[in-house]
Design a protein around this motif. Structure first.
Motif, PDB file in Angstrom:
ATOM      1  N   GLU A  79       0.822  -1.218   0.000  1.00  0.00           N
ATOM      2  CA  GLU A  79       0.000   0.000   0.000  1.00  0.00           C
ATOM      3  C   GLU A  79       0.858   1.272   0.000  1.00  0.00           C
ATOM      4  O   GLU A  79       0.364   2.356  -0.299  1.00  0.00           O
ATOM      5  CB  GLU A  79      -0.983   0.019   1.172  1.00  0.00           C
ATOM      6  CG  GLU A  79      -0.355  -0.135   2.528  1.00  0.00           C
ATOM      7  CD  GLU A  79      -0.210  -1.579   2.975  1.00  0.00           C
ATOM      8  OE1 GLU A  79       0.258  -1.768   4.099  1.00  0.00           O
ATOM      9  OE2 GLU A  79      -0.536  -2.514   2.230  1.00  0.00           O
ATOM     10  N   LEU A  80       2.143   1.135   0.294  1.00  0.00           N
ATOM     11  CA  LEU A  80       3.039   2.296   0.286  1.00  0.00           C
ATOM     12  C   LEU A  80       3.812   2.437  -1.015  1.00  0.00           C
ATOM     13  O   LEU A  80       4.507   3.430  -1.212  1.00  0.00           O
ATOM     14  CB  LEU A  80       4.030   2.192   1.451  1.00  0.00           C
ATOM     15  CG  LEU A  80       3.422   2.210   2.852  1.00  0.00           C
ATOM     16  CD1 LEU A  80       4.509   2.058   3.898  1.00  0.00           C
ATOM     17  CD2 LEU A  80       2.641   3.491   3.075  1.00  0.00           C
ATOM     18  N   VAL A  81       3.698   1.469  -1.898  1.00  0.00           N
ATOM     19  CA  VAL A  81       4.452   1.523  -3.155  1.00  0.00           C
ATOM     20  C   VAL A  81       3.907   2.623  -4.060  1.00  0.00           C
ATOM     21  O   VAL A  81       4.682   3.401  -4.638  1.00  0.00           O
ATOM     22  CB  VAL A  81       4.417   0.151  -3.872  1.00  0.00           C
ATOM     23  CG1 VAL A  81       5.012   0.254  -5.265  1.00  0.00           C
ATOM     24  CG2 VAL A  81       5.170  -0.882  -3.064  1.00  0.00           C
ATOM     25  N   GLN A  82       2.588   2.739  -4.175  1.00  0.00           N
ATOM     26  CA  GLN A  82       2.005   3.743  -5.063  1.00  0.00           C
ATOM     27  C   GLN A  82       2.371   5.171  -4.646  1.00  0.00           C
ATOM     28  O   GLN A  82       2.821   5.954  -5.492  1.00  0.00           O
ATOM     29  CB  GLN A  82       0.485   3.566  -5.111  1.00  0.00           C
ATOM     30  CG  GLN A  82      -0.077   3.776  -6.467  1.00  0.00           C
ATOM     31  CD  GLN A  82      -1.524   3.361  -6.531  1.00  0.00           C
ATOM     32  OE1 GLN A  82      -2.287   3.689  -5.635  1.00  0.00           O
ATOM     33  NE2 GLN A  82      -1.886   2.644  -7.568  1.00  0.00           N
ATOM     34  N   PRO A  83       2.245   5.534  -3.370  1.00  0.00           N
ATOM     35  CA  PRO A  83       2.717   6.873  -2.987  1.00  0.00           C
ATOM     36  C   PRO A  83       4.215   7.050  -3.197  1.00  0.00           C
ATOM     37  O   PRO A  83       4.671   8.149  -3.538  1.00  0.00           O
ATOM     38  CB  PRO A  83       2.363   6.971  -1.494  1.00  0.00           C
ATOM     39  CG  PRO A  83       1.290   5.982  -1.279  1.00  0.00           C
ATOM     40  CD  PRO A  83       1.514   4.893  -2.266  1.00  0.00           C
ATOM     41  N   SER A  84       4.969   5.974  -3.031  1.00  0.00           N
ATOM     42  CA  SER A  84       6.411   6.046  -3.260  1.00  0.00           C
ATOM     43  C   SER A  84       6.714   6.326  -4.730  1.00  0.00           C
ATOM     44  O   SER A  84       7.614   7.115  -5.047  1.00  0.00           O
ATOM     45  CB  SER A  84       7.043   4.736  -2.813  1.00  0.00           C
ATOM     46  OG  SER A  84       8.381   4.672  -3.197  1.00  0.00           O
ATOM     47  N   ILE A  85       5.975   5.686  -5.627  1.00  0.00           N
ATOM     48  CA  ILE A  85       6.173   5.927  -7.063  1.00  0.00           C
ATOM     49  C   ILE A  85       5.830   7.373  -7.408  1.00  0.00           C
ATOM     50  O   ILE A  85       6.571   8.051  -8.124  1.00  0.00           O
ATOM     51  CB  ILE A  85       5.322   4.952  -7.904  1.00  0.00           C
ATOM     52  CG1 ILE A  85       5.791   3.511  -7.711  1.00  0.00           C
ATOM     53  CG2 ILE A  85       5.367   5.319  -9.376  1.00  0.00           C
ATOM     54  CD1 ILE A  85       4.855   2.475  -8.290  1.00  0.00           C
ATOM     55  N   LEU A  86       4.699   7.856  -6.887  1.00  0.00           N
ATOM     56  CA  LEU A  86       4.306   9.245  -7.148  1.00  0.00           C
ATOM     57  C   LEU A  86       5.339  10.222  -6.609  1.00  0.00           C
ATOM     58  O   LEU A  86       5.682  11.210  -7.273  1.00  0.00           O
ATOM     59  CB  LEU A  86       2.945   9.528  -6.507  1.00  0.00           C
ATOM     60  CG  LEU A  86       1.747   8.959  -7.240  1.00  0.00           C
ATOM     61  CD1 LEU A  86       0.483   9.196  -6.453  1.00  0.00           C
ATOM     62  CD2 LEU A  86       1.636   9.556  -8.620  1.00  0.00           C
ATOM     63  N   ASN A  87       5.841   9.947  -5.429  1.00  0.00           N
ATOM     64  CA  ASN A  87       6.867  10.797  -4.837  1.00  0.00           C
ATOM     65  C   ASN A  87       8.111  10.807  -5.710  1.00  0.00           C
ATOM     66  O   ASN A  87       8.715  11.856  -5.948  1.00  0.00           O
ATOM     67  CB  ASN A  87       7.176  10.314  -3.421  1.00  0.00           C
ATOM     68  CG  ASN A  87       8.080  11.255  -2.677  1.00  0.00           C
ATOM     69  OD1 ASN A  87       8.116  12.449  -2.952  1.00  0.00           O
ATOM     70  ND2 ASN A  87       8.822  10.714  -1.729  1.00  0.00           N
ATOM     71  N   PHE A  88       8.498   9.647  -6.221  1.00  0.00           N
ATOM     72  CA  PHE A  88       9.678   9.548  -7.080  1.00  0.00           C
ATOM     73  C   PHE A  88       9.471  10.344  -8.365  1.00  0.00           C
ATOM     74  O   PHE A  88      10.364  11.067  -8.806  1.00  0.00           O
ATOM     75  CB  PHE A  88       9.978   8.078  -7.399  1.00  0.00           C
ATOM     76  CG  PHE A  88      11.204   7.883  -8.226  1.00  0.00           C
ATOM     77  CD1 PHE A  88      12.458   7.872  -7.640  1.00  0.00           C
ATOM     78  CD2 PHE A  88      11.115   7.733  -9.602  1.00  0.00           C
ATOM     79  CE1 PHE A  88      13.602   7.705  -8.404  1.00  0.00           C
ATOM     80  CE2 PHE A  88      12.241   7.567 -10.370  1.00  0.00           C
ATOM     81  CZ  PHE A  88      13.489   7.552  -9.771  1.00  0.00           C
TER      82      PHE A  88
END
Length: 175
Positions: A79-88
Motif C-alpha cells: 500500500e506504500l508503493v504507489q505513494p512512493s512511485i508518485l513521490n519519485f
C-alpha cells in the motif's frame, strides 16, 4: 581306436577338441561375463554422474531459493508503493504530468503475491523517455514490467498529446 593314431594326429585331434571346448566355454560363460563387465562399467559411470547431478540439483535449488528471496524480498508494504512511485516521479526534474493511477492489482500465486501498479503520465517524448529511464535505473521498490507510449488527439483543441503507461510490479513471498 586312439591306439592306431600317430602322435601328430592325436595332437591335431586334441587341438581341435580344445578349440571346440574353448569356443563352447566362450559362448556359455566368458561372453556373458564380458557383457556383464561392460554393463557394470556403464552403470558405474551413470552412478558417478547421478552423484554429480544430485550435487547440481541441490546447488540449483539453493540458487532458486536465493532468487526467490531477492524477487520476493521487498521490504516496502504494497500500500506504500504507489505513494512512493508518485513521490519519485514528482521529485524528477522532468516536465511531465501524472494523468491517472489505477488501483493496485493483486495476483496470488503458489509462491508469491504479485502487486501491479499502473501509472499514466503525459509529456514530451524526451521527458517521458528520461523519466522511464530514471524509474528503471533508480527506483528500487518496484520493477517495470511493461511500458507503452501512445498519443491521443483532442479534436476540440486540435492538439495531440503523448502518454506513457507504465506497469510496475513488486513481489511478496508467500509464507
Amino acid at each position: 581306436m586312439f591306439n592306431n593314431l600317430t602322435y601328430k594326429k592325436k595332437f591335431f585331434i586334441l587341438l581341435v577338441g580344445f578349440l571346440f571346448i574353448s569356443i563352447g566355454a566362450y559362448n556359455k560363460k566368458i561372453r556373458d561375463t564380458l557383457i556383464a563387465r561392460k554393463e557394470y562399467k556403464t552403470i558405474e559411470k551413470q552412478l558417478v554422474n547421478s552423484d554429480q547431478s544430485y550435487n547440481l540439483l541441490f546447488s540449483l535449488q539453493d540458487q532458486v531459493k536465493g532468487l526467490d528471496n531477492i524477487i520476493g524480498g521487498n521490504n516496502l508494504r504494497p500500500e506504500l508503493v504507489q505513494p512512493s512511485i508518485l513521490n519519485f516521479i514528482t521529485k524528477q526534474d522532468q516536465n511531465v504530468n501524472v494523468v491517472s493511477i489505477e488501483d493496485v492489482h493483486t495476483f496470488f500465486d503458489t509462491e508469491f503475491k504479485i502487486y501491479s501498479n499502473q501509472i499514466t503520465v503525459e509529456g514530451a517524448y524526451n521527458n517521458l523517455v528520461e523519466l522511464l529511464y530514471a524509474i528503471e535505473k533508480e527506483y528500487k521498490a518496484s520493477r517495470i514490467v511493461s511500458t507503452k507510449l501512445y498519443s491521443k488527439k483532442n479534436y476540440q483543441t486540435k492538439t495531440t498529446k503523448l502518454y506513457l503507461k507504465i506497469i510496475l510490479q513488486n513481489y511478496e513471498k508467500n509464507k
